[in-house]
Design a protein around this motif. Structure first.
Motif, mmCIF file in Angstrom:
data_model
loop_
_atom_site.group_PDB
_atom_site.id
_atom_site.type_symbol
_atom_site.label_atom_id
_atom_site.label_comp_id
_atom_site.label_asym_id
_atom_site.label_seq_id
_atom_site.Cartn_x
_atom_site.Cartn_y
_atom_site.Cartn_z
ATOM 1 N N ASN A 170 0.804 -1.224 0.000
ATOM 2 C CA ASN A 170 0.000 0.000 0.000
ATOM 3 C C ASN A 170 0.838 1.276 0.000
ATOM 4 O O ASN A 170 0.490 2.249 -0.668
ATOM 5 N N LEU A 171 1.945 1.245 0.760
ATOM 6 C CA LEU A 171 2.728 2.470 0.963
ATOM 7 C C LEU A 171 3.191 3.140 -0.336
ATOM 8 O O LEU A 171 3.063 4.361 -0.484
ATOM 9 N N PRO A 172 3.717 2.382 -1.297
ATOM 10 C CA PRO A 172 4.139 3.035 -2.548
ATOM 11 C C PRO A 172 2.990 3.748 -3.268
ATOM 12 O O PRO A 172 3.199 4.805 -3.871
ATOM 13 N N VAL A 173 1.789 3.194 -3.170
ATOM 14 C CA VAL A 173 0.627 3.820 -3.823
ATOM 15 C C VAL A 173 0.300 5.147 -3.128
ATOM 16 O O VAL A 173 0.101 6.185 -3.768
ATOM 17 N N VAL A 174 0.287 5.084 -1.794
ATOM 18 C CA VAL A 174 0.009 6.278 -1.000
ATOM 19 C C VAL A 174 1.073 7.360 -1.267
ATOM 20 O O VAL A 174 0.747 8.532 -1.467
ATOM 21 N N ASN A 175 2.336 6.950 -1.312
ATOM 22 C CA ASN A 175 3.413 7.909 -1.575
ATOM 23 C C ASN A 175 3.282 8.537 -2.959
ATOM 24 O O ASN A 175 3.516 9.737 -3.134
ATOM 25 N N TYR A 176 2.909 7.726 -3.931
ATOM 26 C CA TYR A 176 2.754 8.223 -5.296
ATOM 27 C C TYR A 176 1.726 9.356 -5.341
ATOM 28 O O TYR A 176 1.982 10.423 -5.905
ATOM 29 N N TYR A 177 0.576 9.128 -4.721
ATOM 30 C CA TYR A 177 -0.475 10.158 -4.771
ATOM 31 C C TYR A 177 -0.173 11.332 -3.851
ATOM 32 O O TYR A 177 -0.622 12.450 -4.102
ATOM 33 N N SER A 178 0.583 11.080 -2.798
ATOM 34 C CA SER A 178 0.999 12.159 -1.930
ATOM 35 C C SER A 178 1.865 13.141 -2.724
ATOM 36 O O SER A 178 1.661 14.359 -2.680
ATOM 37 N N LYS A 179 2.813 12.609 -3.494
ATOM 38 C CA LYS A 179 3.689 13.447 -4.314
ATOM 39 C C LYS A 179 2.898 14.243 -5.332
ATOM 40 O O LYS A 179 3.299 15.338 -5.725
ATOM 41 N N ARG A 180 1.783 13.677 -5.811
ATOM 42 C CA ARG A 180 0.970 14.375 -6.804
ATOM 43 C C ARG A 180 -0.059 15.310 -6.178
ATOM 44 O O ARG A 180 -0.916 15.859 -6.876
ATOM 45 N N GLY A 181 0.010 15.455 -4.840
ATOM 46 C CA GLY A 181 -0.880 16.390 -4.148
ATOM 47 C C GLY A 181 -2.336 15.960 -4.107
ATOM 48 O O GLY A 181 -3.233 16.772 -3.927
ATOM 49 N N LYS A 182 -2.571 14.654 -4.262
ATOM 50 C CA LYS A 182 -3.962 14.173 -4.299
ATOM 51 C C LYS A 182 -4.378 13.441 -3.035
ATOM 52 O O LYS A 182 -5.532 13.056 -2.887
ATOM 53 N N LEU A 183 -3.427 13.219 -2.133
ATOM 54 C CA LEU A 183 -3.697 12.361 -0.979
ATOM 55 C C LEU A 183 -4.268 13.117 0.221
ATOM 56 O O LEU A 183 -3.749 14.160 0.607
ATOM 57 N N TYR A 184 -5.334 12.569 0.797
ATOM 58 C CA TYR A 184 -5.906 13.075 2.040
ATOM 59 C C TYR A 184 -5.848 11.945 3.056
ATOM 60 O O TYR A 184 -6.546 10.942 2.912
ATOM 61 N N LYS A 185 -4.966 12.109 4.052
ATOM 62 C CA LYS A 185 -4.802 11.072 5.073
ATOM 63 C C LYS A 185 -5.757 11.360 6.224
ATOM 64 O O LYS A 185 -5.769 12.465 6.776
ATOM 65 N N ILE A 186 -6.560 10.372 6.561
ATOM 66 C CA ILE A 186 -7.589 10.532 7.585
ATOM 67 C C ILE A 186 -7.246 9.625 8.768
ATOM 68 O O ILE A 186 -6.950 8.443 8.584
ATOM 69 N N ASN A 187 -7.325 10.183 9.973
ATOM 70 C CA ASN A 187 -7.137 9.371 11.170
ATOM 71 C C ASN A 187 -8.406 8.541 11.388
ATOM 72 O O ASN A 187 -9.465 9.080 11.705
ATOM 73 N N ALA A 188 -8.290 7.217 11.206
ATOM 74 C CA ALA A 188 -9.477 6.351 11.183
ATOM 75 C C ALA A 188 -9.857 5.799 12.552
ATOM 76 O O ALA A 188 -10.596 4.829 12.654
ATOM 77 N N VAL A 189 -9.363 6.420 13.623
ATOM 78 C CA VAL A 189 -9.748 6.016 14.974
ATOM 79 C C VAL A 189 -10.803 6.984 15.483
ATOM 80 O O VAL A 189 -10.684 8.192 15.289
ATOM 81 N N GLY A 190 -11.819 6.432 16.141
ATOM 82 C CA GLY A 190 -12.928 7.263 16.630
ATOM 83 C C GLY A 190 -14.221 6.667 16.132
ATOM 84 O O GLY A 190 -14.210 5.597 15.506
ATOM 85 N N THR A 191 -15.319 7.363 16.397
ATOM 86 C CA THR A 191 -16.595 6.848 15.890
ATOM 87 C C THR A 191 -16.687 7.139 14.397
ATOM 88 O O THR A 191 -15.991 8.022 13.880
ATOM 89 N N ALA A 192 -17.571 6.412 13.714
ATOM 90 C CA ALA A 192 -17.744 6.629 12.275
ATOM 91 C C ALA A 192 -18.132 8.086 11.989
ATOM 92 O O ALA A 192 -17.655 8.673 11.008
ATOM 93 N N ASP A 193 -18.948 8.668 12.860
ATOM 94 C CA ASP A 193 -19.357 10.069 12.658
ATOM 95 C C ASP A 193 -18.189 11.033 12.840
ATOM 96 O O ASP A 193 -18.039 11.988 12.084
ATOM 97 N N GLU A 194 -17.358 10.749 13.849
ATOM 98 C CA GLU A 194 -16.176 11.605 14.063
ATOM 99 C C GLU A 194 -15.246 11.548 12.854
ATOM 100 O O GLU A 194 -14.695 12.566 12.422
#
Ligand code: UP5
Ligand code: MG
Length: 190
Positions: free
Chosen positions: A152-176
């Protein structure tokens, strides 16, 4: 696509990170069509198509189905939809997946969401799901996590470099978690 250029979001994250759950909320709030790559593959298994048996074996092992197979399923769904906004959930899982998608569809994502979740939390969620998925057992979960970590990491890095990546902290309730997701789409609405 109603004459419009497709607007594509890739939704990435490990097994049980909440991709499907958040996609439902994005659909309700922003009018996307949800295409889960895993669901499309599982549909091939239940409808006993050409690749059904091979897909079942691959999913049981937590491995990745050949890119061509998955991309063709996704492309077919996109082409038969009258929407132009798509959430592609659980794909691309590897650089090979990503490159095959770009080659076959001649399209690129506009947004890439990455749900970042600790392993223990992902394991807990998947084991609690109880929907009879053949891959929701501890042995297969370990294999899914291993493959996710290595590819997964290379894919994430690729899109990060292209300014398309939004990293979301997935801990918490679904609504949070959705309150972190909402502004990403709100900013892209016409
Ligand atoms: N839940 C959700 N959010 C929660 C929260 N905030 N707090 C507490 N609980 C939460 O969520 C998982 C569970 O957690 C649910 O019970 C939910 O209610 C709860 P879900 O939203 O379903 O998480 P998701 O990330 O969608 O988990 P999933 O198990 O579907 O992810 P995978 O990536 O493992 O599964 P997928 O279906 O994408 O792929 C399955 C297999 O298909 C792969 O392992 C692979 O073998 C194959 N595949 C390919 O080969 N190629 C592809 O392109 C795609 C899949
Ligand atoms: Mg899912």
């Amino acid at each position: 696509f109603k004459g419009k250029t497709p607007f594509i979001t890739f939704v990435l994250g490990g097994p049980g990170s909440g991709k499907g759950t958040q996609c439902e909320k994005i659909v309700e709030n922003f009018g996307f069509t949800h295409l889960s790559a895993g669901d499309l593959l599982r549909r091939e298994i239940t409808s006993n198509t050409e690749y059904g048996a091979e897909i079942l074996d691959t999913i049981k092992e937590g491995k990745i189905v050949p890119s061509e197979v998955t991309v063709k399923l996704i492309r077919k769904e996109m082409e038969s939809s009258d929407n132009y906004k798509f959430l592609i959930d659980g794909f691309p899982r590897s650089e090979e997946n990503r490159i095959a998608f770009e080659r076959i569809t001649e399209a690129e994502p506009d947004i890439v969401l990455f749900f970042d979740c600790p392993e223990e939390e992902m394991v807990k969620r998947v084991l609690n799901r109880n929907q009879g998925r053949v891959d929701d057992n501890i042995d297969t979960i370990r294999k899914r996590l291993k493959i996710f970590e290595s590819l997964n990491l290379p894919v994430v890095n690729y899109y990060s470099k292209r300014g398309k990546l939004y990293k979301i902290n997935a801990v918490g309730t679904a609504d949070e978690i959705f309150e972190q997701v909402r502004p990403v789409f709100a900013a892209h609405e016409e």
